[in-house]
Structure formats: structure tokens, C-alpha cells
Design a protein around this motif. Sequence first.
Motif, short mmCIF file in Angstrom:
data_model
loop_
_atom_site.label_atom_id
_atom_site.label_comp_id
_atom_site.label_asym_id
_atom_site.label_seq_id
_atom_site.Cartn_x
_atom_site.Cartn_y
_atom_site.Cartn_z
N ILE A 224 -6.18 -0.38 1.68
CA ILE A 224 -6.62 1.00 1.43
C ILE A 224 -5.85 1.57 0.24
N LEU A 225 -4.56 1.31 0.24
CA LEU A 225 -3.67 1.84 -0.80
C LEU A 225 -4.08 1.38 -2.20
N GLU A 226 -4.61 0.15 -2.28
CA GLU A 226 -4.93 -0.43 -3.60
C GLU A 226 -6.00 0.35 -4.35
N LYS A 227 -6.75 1.14 -3.61
CA LYS A 227 -7.80 1.90 -4.31
C LYS A 227 -7.25 3.19 -4.93
N PHE A 228 -5.97 3.45 -4.68
CA PHE A 228 -5.34 4.65 -5.26
C PHE A 228 -4.65 4.28 -6.57
N PRO A 229 -4.32 5.30 -7.39
CA PRO A 229 -3.71 5.04 -8.70
C PRO A 229 -2.48 4.13 -8.60
N ASP A 230 -2.34 3.26 -9.57
CA ASP A 230 -1.22 2.33 -9.59
C ASP A 230 0.00 3.00 -10.23
N ASN A 231 0.87 3.57 -9.42
CA ASN A 231 2.08 4.19 -9.96
C ASN A 231 3.27 3.84 -9.07
N GLU A 232 4.44 4.38 -9.39
CA GLU A 232 5.64 3.98 -8.64
C GLU A 232 5.53 4.37 -7.16
N TYR A 233 4.86 5.50 -6.90
CA TYR A 233 4.72 5.93 -5.50
C TYR A 233 3.90 4.92 -4.69
N ARG A 234 2.85 4.40 -5.32
CA ARG A 234 2.04 3.40 -4.63
C ARG A 234 2.89 2.18 -4.30
N GLY A 235 3.73 1.80 -5.25
CA GLY A 235 4.63 0.67 -5.02
C GLY A 235 5.55 0.92 -3.82
N TRP A 236 6.13 2.12 -3.77
CA TRP A 236 7.04 2.43 -2.66
C TRP A 236 6.30 2.47 -1.33
#
Lengths: 355, 355
Positions: free
Chosen positions: B330-342
Motif C-alpha cells: 500500500i505504501l509503495e503507491k505513495f510518494p517516494d520520500n524519506e518518510y516513506r522509507g521510515w
Amino acid sequence: MLNELKNTAAKINEIILNDDFPSIIEPKYLRGTVIDYPGRGGKRLRPALLTWCCGLLGGDPQKALYPAVAVEIYHNWTLVHDDIIDDDDVRRGLPSAHASLTKYARDNFRNLRFGAEKFGRDFAILAGDIQQGWAANMMLKAADNGMSPEVTIALSRRMQELVTRELISGEALDVEFPMRGLKNVTSREVLDMLYLKTGALLRFCAEAGAAIALDSTDFNSPEIRRLGDFASTAGIAFQLRDDWLGVFGNFSKFGKSLGSDLAEEKLTLMLMKAYESLDADKKYKLMNLLGLESYTMDVIEEARELFIMSGAEKYIRQKADHLAEEAKTILEKFPDNEYRGWLSELTDYLVHRDK
Amino acid sequence: MLNELKNTAAKINEIILNDDFPSIIEPKYLRGTVIDYPGRGGKRLRPALLTWCCGLLGGDPQKALYPAVAVEIYHNWTLVHDDIIDDDDVRRGLPSAHASLTKYARDNFRNLRFGAEKFGRDFAILAGDIQQGWAANMMLKAADNGMSPEVTIALSRRMQELVTRELISGEALDVEFPMRGLKNVTSREVLDMLYLKTGALLRFCAEAGAAIALDSTDFNSPEIRRLGDFASTAGIAFQLRDDWLGVFGNFSKFGKSLGSDLAEEKLTLMLMKAYESLDADKKYKLMNLLGLESYTMDVIEEARELFIMSGAEKYIRQKADHLAEEAKTILEKFPDNEYRGWLSELTDYLVHRDK
């Protein structure tokens, strides 16, 4: 006034019964407990106070209905938790929340490792918790019903910062005092406790009504403060009447609850005053009337005699009358309209009611 | 990620410790209990989830700090009441709220008619009640710290309508299941209960972060819903790991709480799966390991064997992994930024942690 009180109660009941907040609560018997007390009716004094204070200052009482329902539900969650703490099995002539749930558990579960009573208490804790959220939510819903977002936020905060903190502190002190023992508590402390336990929510009702009428978020404005003082003062008078009725009330009207303050060793102002005035011998007699298993009319009569002899009975009646007069004097500085008349009559009614 | 988690925790701790809400609570020991759990620290997973979800969608995580503190305090009041209900005397290695208050009563009051334990429970009920109000108030304070009144009201309402209703319903079902007994509950019901008890608050954290970032009050928007699904799904994975660790955890790290789910006869998904798969003889053995007074390593080993033999241990590990993968997808469809990584690393961390 009593007719208007009924009209207000009818509007409050309608909103409570039709609100969908409880709808998705599981299990069903928990949902049932959540709507139980709020649906039992009663005089709806707090909603009346709130909406009439709104009308007094020229506001539309209709706009104050959601906040009025919010304070009523708020009041009810505190009753659910108080009944657990005081171990009261009856509320308004019906089983209390935890008592109903205890019965439910006995009838429905086989594997009650910790007993039906613990189940009853645990689920009543949860029911009160949900009701507290329901009250907060009802206040927020006012924003959908004509209140500005700013006033909605200000009232919601004031409900937590004034009521939650002071009312629960008052409840805690009320429970603590008997454990410290009569000798280690002063009547001043008892009076201060009443301003927290009973006064805070009533003060908030008046403040909320005023804030809605004035579209104000300033709880330090003299007008809002004064109206808060009125309600808080009238509230203490109401509470003192309650304490008086707990001993001097008519048995047929008060029923089982006559003597319940004595049974629970509650340090009422009347008890404090009696204790402070009596000689050692009579003090001892009075102490022996506390915490008994049951209160026959003979025991009640004995207690009444001591309260009268000590002057405490007269003191409490006079104190309640004095506070009611003080409250009405504050009211006289507000606009002379029908709401002022009702609020004044309500004050008289609260200190002269016989049940 | 773990560093960033610490940074977030530090900011949360600072706001909690400096907030003046508890300041006027009386008596002092009640005030002490109100600030006790929230001040004990911990990982602050919920605040991290909330502020990172805000950052993920381009919002300023700083603006989400008060709501993040609100969910943390909210989480803590539920722990205070849960500990009463579960009769747990320890929380994060220290005495639980009611256990501390019980000790206080023993040391300080002479007239404990109903015993120190009842005093401890009663005052812990009141402490949790105040904390619930504190949480609601903290959310409203966001309006003074950069959040629009409309979003403040929407989040405050959502906290009650989603979290209060679902989380408490989930807690109630979790307590009810053992009373109905293993045979009368399905693993589907247990999973549904987890989505309420654990999933609702985590879903709300993600929704709140997203709503703040988007300055939106529409919890039905696809973006907010999807991020809520992520958090709720990861939360169930986290809970399943917790259940697994309760039996298969390292004794030196998990200490006393190893076996506590078995002791309390909690119907965990792992227990349900084992029960559903074992033959009558082994079912009986498993049942005999529930509700014991103490859990030695020998007993734990016996339980482990049954869970492994039944396939339930493997099922739970796979289910947790599967849910974690689903959450990350689910997360992968959101913008790729540092928050997504965390957030992605946090998900992995939650299902692989060993304490």
C-alpha cells in the motif's frame, strides 16, 4: 418554569435517543449500557441551565441544544463511574450500570473466572469511557448545528480544562475524605470539594450558554464569569439540600437512599458541622451511626436528633437559603426576561424541593 | 529509522512533560498517576506514525505534534483502564497505576473500609478518566499551533467516532471471548476484534497525519483511506508478533510476561488456530495449559510444542509477514520520500522485533 423544564427535557431526550454515536458499539449489551443512563430521563437540569443562560443573554436556545445534550451525557458518564466507586446498585430506582452488567454476566456466561461482579464493574468502566467520548463528540457536533468553529473549540476545551479536571478532582477528594477520617478534614475542605465536584459542571453550563449567546470564546469576560458564579453558587445550595434530604427527607419519597450518606461515611458539610459542635460524648454517638449495614427509622431519628441538637441541621438549611439568595442577587444584574424568571424559579426550586 | 524514532519521541516527551493540563488536579497523588504512564516514555510508535504520515504527504510534521501527543495520551488512558480490567500489576517494568495507588493507600490511610485494592482501582479509574479528557484537550490545542479550526474539529470528532467506539468495543470483545469459551468463538471473530482493539487507533494516526498534510476533513478520500489501511494492516501484523512473542519470546527479554496471555486465557489468533487444528487429546492438553497460577519454562515449552505441532506457530508468523508485505505494498503507491522509507522500515521492525 416546571413546564418549560419539561419542554427542554423533551428536546434533549429526542436528540439523545436519535443520536447514532452508540450504533456501532459492540457487544450489544455494552451498547445497551452506554445508552441506559442517558435514556433514563430525569429533570435535565444541566441542559435547562445551559439553554436558559443562552436565552438570558439574547441567544437562540436552539443553537445551544447540542452543547446541552453534551453536558447531560457528560453528567451521566460520571454517574456510571461514581456508582462503581460508591458500590451503588441502584440509580433512579433501577439497577445501576455495573449491577445490570453483573446480572447479564450471570445469565449469559459460564466461564466467569473472576466472578460476575468483576465483569459488571469492568464493563461499566468501559461504558463510562465510551460515554465520555460521546459527550465530547456531541459538543463538537454543535459546529454542524449553527455554532462557529471557534466557539465549538473553545467550549470543547473549557469542558476538559474546567469540568474534567475539577469535577474528577472533587470526586477523588469526596472518596478520600472518609479515609482520612473526620478528625483530619475541615468543613472548609468539604465546601471547597463541593465547588469542584458539583460546582464545576454547573458553572460550565452557564458559561457555555453565555458564550454561545455572545458568540464569545473569552471565559474571563465579566459577564460570563458572573453567570458562572450564579450557577456554581446555586449548585452548592442544591447539593446542600441534597445532603439535608439524605437525612431529613421523607422516607416514602426518598426510600432506600435515606441514610446512604451515613452508610457510606460521606463527609457532608452537615456531618462536619455537627461533629465540630458536639461534645465528646455526642461525637462518639454520632460516629457510631456511620457505616452501618442498614438504616431503620429509629437510627435515622437518632441521627436527626444529633444533627438538630448540634445546630448543624439549621446551619445547612440557612447556608442553602443564603447561597440561593446570593445566586439570585447575581442574576438580578442580568436582563429582565422570561429566562431570568425561569432561572430564578429554578434556583428556588432546587433548595426547596423535597425529593 | 530508529534514530528518527528517537527524535520524534524526544519532541513528544517535551510537550507531555511541559503541558499544564495536570497542574490543578487534586489530590496530588492522583495528579501523579495522571502523568505517570504518559511520562514513562516508550517508543512513541503512534506519534511517529502520525507525524511521518503527515510528512509522507508533504505536510509539516511540526504541525502534527499536538495531535501526535494527543494519540499518545489517548493510548495511555486505555492502558490504565486495561490494567485494572486485566488485573495487571506491572506496566513497562514498573507498578501499574492501580498497583501504585494501592500501595499509596496502604501507606497513608487508616480508615480503608473497602481495602487498599479497591482504593487503588477506584482512583486508577479516575486517573484514566482525566487522561481521556487530557487527550481530547491536547487535540484541540492543535488549533493554537497551526491547525485550522475545521481540521481540528474534524480530527477531534474522528478520534471519538472511530477510535473511542471501535477501540473500546475491541477491548470489550477481548475480555468477553474467554468468558464465552474457546468453543464458542471463531478465529474470524478474533481477527475482527484485533482490527477494532489495535487497528482503530493506528488507522486514526495515519488518517490524522494525512488530513493535516492535505488540510482535509474528508476521511473518505481515497488517499486518506489507503493510508489508514496501511496503518491498520501493519498494526495487526504488530499485534500478531506480540501474541507470538508472548509464547515464543526470549525469556530474558520478555521476563514475567512470557505466558501471560495463556495465564489470562486470552483468545489470541494463535491459540484459536491451534485449537482448531489439534485432535481431541491435544486440544485437552492445550486447554490444561490455560489459566495456570505460574508459567515455568517447562510449561512454556509444552505450550510451544503444541503450537508448533498444530501449525499455528507457523501460521501466525506467515500471517504477520503477509500483513506486513500487504502494508508495504500500500505504501509503495505513495510518494517516494524519506518518510516513506521510515514507515516501511518501521513496518519491518514491528514484525521482526524480539521484544
